[in-house]
Write a protein that holds these residues in place. Structure first.
Motif, PDB file in Angstrom:
ATOM      1  N   VAL A   1       2.084 -22.697   1.854  1.00  0.00           N
ATOM      2  CA  VAL A   1       2.917 -23.924   1.948  1.00  0.00           C
ATOM      3  C   VAL A   1       4.066 -23.546   1.437  1.00  0.00           C
ATOM      4  O   VAL A   1       4.286 -22.434   0.442  1.00  0.00           O
ATOM      5  N   PRO A   2       5.404 -24.209   1.683  1.00  0.00           N
ATOM      6  CA  PRO A   2       6.797 -23.604   1.164  1.00  0.00           C
ATOM      7  C   PRO A   2       6.473 -23.854  -0.417  1.00  0.00           C
ATOM      8  O   PRO A   2       6.308 -24.789  -1.049  1.00  0.00           O
ATOM      9  N   GLY A   3       7.035 -22.864  -0.854  1.00  0.00           N
ATOM     10  CA  GLY A   3       7.336 -22.860  -2.402  1.00  0.00           C
ATOM     11  C   GLY A   3       5.808 -22.295  -2.943  1.00  0.00           C
ATOM     12  O   GLY A   3       6.002 -21.988  -4.193  1.00  0.00           O
ATOM     13  N   GLY A   4       4.870 -22.042  -2.350  1.00  0.00           N
ATOM     14  CA  GLY A   4       3.448 -21.607  -2.790  1.00  0.00           C
ATOM     15  C   GLY A   4       2.925 -22.373  -3.571  1.00  0.00           C
ATOM     16  O   GLY A   4       1.452 -22.056  -3.822  1.00  0.00           O
ATOM     17  N   ASP A   5       3.231 -23.702  -3.747  1.00  0.00           N
ATOM     18  CA  ASP A   5       2.394 -24.474  -4.754  1.00  0.00           C
ATOM     19  C   ASP A   5       2.278 -25.857  -4.216  1.00  0.00           C
ATOM     20  O   ASP A   5       3.226 -26.537  -3.660  1.00  0.00           O
ATOM     21  N   VAL A   6       1.023 -26.036  -3.848  1.00  0.00           N
ATOM     22  CA  VAL A   6       0.440 -27.186  -2.950  1.00  0.00           C
ATOM     23  C   VAL A   6       1.018 -28.554  -3.806  1.00  0.00           C
ATOM     24  O   VAL A   6       1.325 -29.530  -3.075  1.00  0.00           O
ATOM     25  N   ALA A   7       0.527 -28.490  -5.080  1.00  0.00           N
ATOM     26  CA  ALA A   7       0.906 -29.744  -5.713  1.00  0.00           C
ATOM     27  C   ALA A   7       2.507 -30.102  -5.637  1.00  0.00           C
ATOM     28  O   ALA A   7       3.012 -31.167  -5.454  1.00  0.00           O
ATOM     29  N   ALA A   8       3.341 -28.930  -5.901  1.00  0.00           N
ATOM     30  CA  ALA A   8       4.846 -29.365  -6.167  1.00  0.00           C
ATOM     31  C   ALA A   8       4.930 -29.685  -4.373  1.00  0.00           C
ATOM     32  O   ALA A   8       6.130 -30.513  -4.399  1.00  0.00           O
ATOM     33  N   PHE A   9       4.689 -29.255  -3.419  1.00  0.00           N
ATOM     34  CA  PHE A   9       4.933 -29.322  -2.212  1.00  0.00           C
ATOM     35  C   PHE A   9       4.669 -30.930  -1.984  1.00  0.00           C
ATOM     36  O   PHE A   9       5.449 -31.407  -1.321  1.00  0.00           O
ATOM     37  N   VAL A  10       3.453 -31.307  -2.375  1.00  0.00           N
ATOM     38  CA  VAL A  10       3.119 -32.783  -1.874  1.00  0.00           C
ATOM     39  C   VAL A  10       3.999 -33.669  -2.675  1.00  0.00           C
ATOM     40  O   VAL A  10       4.317 -34.626  -2.045  1.00  0.00           O
ATOM     41  N   ALA A  11       4.231 -33.273  -3.894  1.00  0.00           N
ATOM     42  CA  ALA A  11       5.078 -34.290  -4.832  1.00  0.00           C
ATOM     43  C   ALA A  11       6.328 -34.457  -4.382  1.00  0.00           C
ATOM     44  O   ALA A  11       6.955 -35.540  -4.103  1.00  0.00           O
ATOM     45  N   ALA A  12       7.059 -33.192  -3.889  1.00  0.00           N
ATOM     46  CA  ALA A  12       8.511 -33.331  -3.191  1.00  0.00           C
ATOM     47  C   ALA A  12       8.380 -34.059  -1.842  1.00  0.00           C
ATOM     48  O   ALA A  12       9.234 -34.780  -1.758  1.00  0.00           O
ATOM     49  N   ARG A  13       7.438 -33.993  -1.155  1.00  0.00           N
ATOM     50  CA  ARG A  13       7.432 -34.581   0.231  1.00  0.00           C
ATOM     51  C   ARG A  13       7.316 -36.286  -0.168  1.00  0.00           C
ATOM     52  O   ARG A  13       8.069 -36.971   0.699  1.00  0.00           O
TER      53      ARG A  13
END
Length: 331
Positions: free
Chosen positions: A227-239
């Motif tokens: 996922v963009p950025g490599g961190d699923v938690a950070a990706f979901v939070a950003a979306r």
């Protein structure tokens, strides 16, 4: 040296923590001899636990899958953790509240009396926020199908119903079929979501699990994507913050409030609060929109100095005009 019963419990806990355990490492962790480890493994086998030995340079043991459930051994922390997890399962959005209650009853029956008393004393009630509509529950069978596709790395096809669309049985059209490469199944705010690469749109998407209707069979295997950025938690939070970048709101501003930092910080969940002199603090906060950010900062009911950016200052001006017009209207 721990008593035999306590040592057996510790050994079982270690065997459950990882697949393979070298015998020497088990002896070191338990502070016993390799011979004692072998005897304890034999005792676990007599209790019904399928512990198998493996050969090699570091021969050892693994807890194999069993056909039947032997008596369960939990330490105090494990018993409390299991009880909390099962008693709050109804709040996870997975639609497993009734099954979790039955599971806790089953597990409780095979616990020692001392642990049963501790479990019975642990009373937990998950309270939903008032005024908030109940969240749709995800079907456990759907969650299992999604998780299996993620684990197998197979293309997944499913119908996806938007929140506003009527169901096909209610006169609505059948939901369109989506084709995705499922990457992770995540939970956020009491709902379940599938993070996937959409093959038709060639972009990352996040799908609500309670709106997914899996189709069978699954498609071919695919290589995993990051996922963009490599961190699923950070990706979901950003979306969910409306941002393409990790951890950033689309609108972010900085102000100085005429209030102590300690009084402001307890009400700022996703922001930065710093002291800025006696009775003043500097706040950096984000929101979906500039007007929303200005309104959020206005709730502190203190004087505000805008540090930036200009969009935040303009939003305060627009709100000021609207509030002034609302205040001047005759009743």
């Amino acid at each position: 040296m721990p008593k035999t019963s306590a040592r057996l419990l510790a050994l079982l806990s270690l065997l459950q923590a990882r697949r393979d355990w070298p015998g020497a490492l088990l002896a070191e962790r338990l502070e016993v001899s390799p011979r004692t480890v072998r005897r304890d493994v034999d005792r676990l086998r007599e209790l019904g636990y399928p512990v198998v030995a493996f050969k090699g340079p570091e021969g050892g043991y693994r807890l194999d899958a069993g056909a039947s459930l032997p008596p369960l051994l939990f330490d105090d922390d494990q018993a409390v953790a299991l009880t909390v997890a099962l008693r709050t399962a109804a709040a996870t959005g997975a639609g497993i509240g009734e099954s979790a209650a039955r599971a806790l009853t089953t597990v409780r029956q095979v616990m020692p009396a001392r642990l049963r008393h501790r479990v019975d004393a642990l009373r937990i009630t998950a309270v939903e926020r008032t005024g908030v509509p109940p969240r749709p529950q995800a079907d456990p069978r759907v969650l299992l199908a999604l998780s299996s596709a993620v684990h197998a790395g197979e293309v997944l096809r499913f119908g996806y119903s938007p929140a506003y669309a009527p169901a096909a049985g209610d006169g609505g059209d059948a939901p369109p079929v989506r084709r995705v490469e499922p990457q992770r199944l995540v939970t956020w705010g009491g709902r379940w979501y599938l993070v996937a690469w959409d093959l038709d749109r060639e972009d990352w998407r996040i799908f609500r699990a309670d709106r997914i209707e899996p189709r069978t069979p699954t498609g071919p295997r695919f290589p995993p994507r990051e996922v963009p950025g490599g961190d699923v938690a950070a990706f979901v939070a950003a979306r969910f913050q409306g941002s393409e970048g990790p951890g950033a709101w689309p609108c972010r501003g900085e102000v100085i409030l005429d209030a102590p930092a300690g009084e402001v910080a307890v009400h700022v969940r996703d922001g930065i609060v710093e002291e800025d002199g006696p009775g003043r603090c500097r706040v950096v906060l984000g929101a979906w929109s500039w007007a929303g950010l200005a309104a959020d900062l206005g709730r502190f009911d203190v004087d505000i100095e805008v540090v930036g950016p200009a969009e935040l200052r303009d939003a305060f001006a627009r709100l000021a005009r609207r509030y002034a017009a609302a205040a001047s209207e005759a009743p």
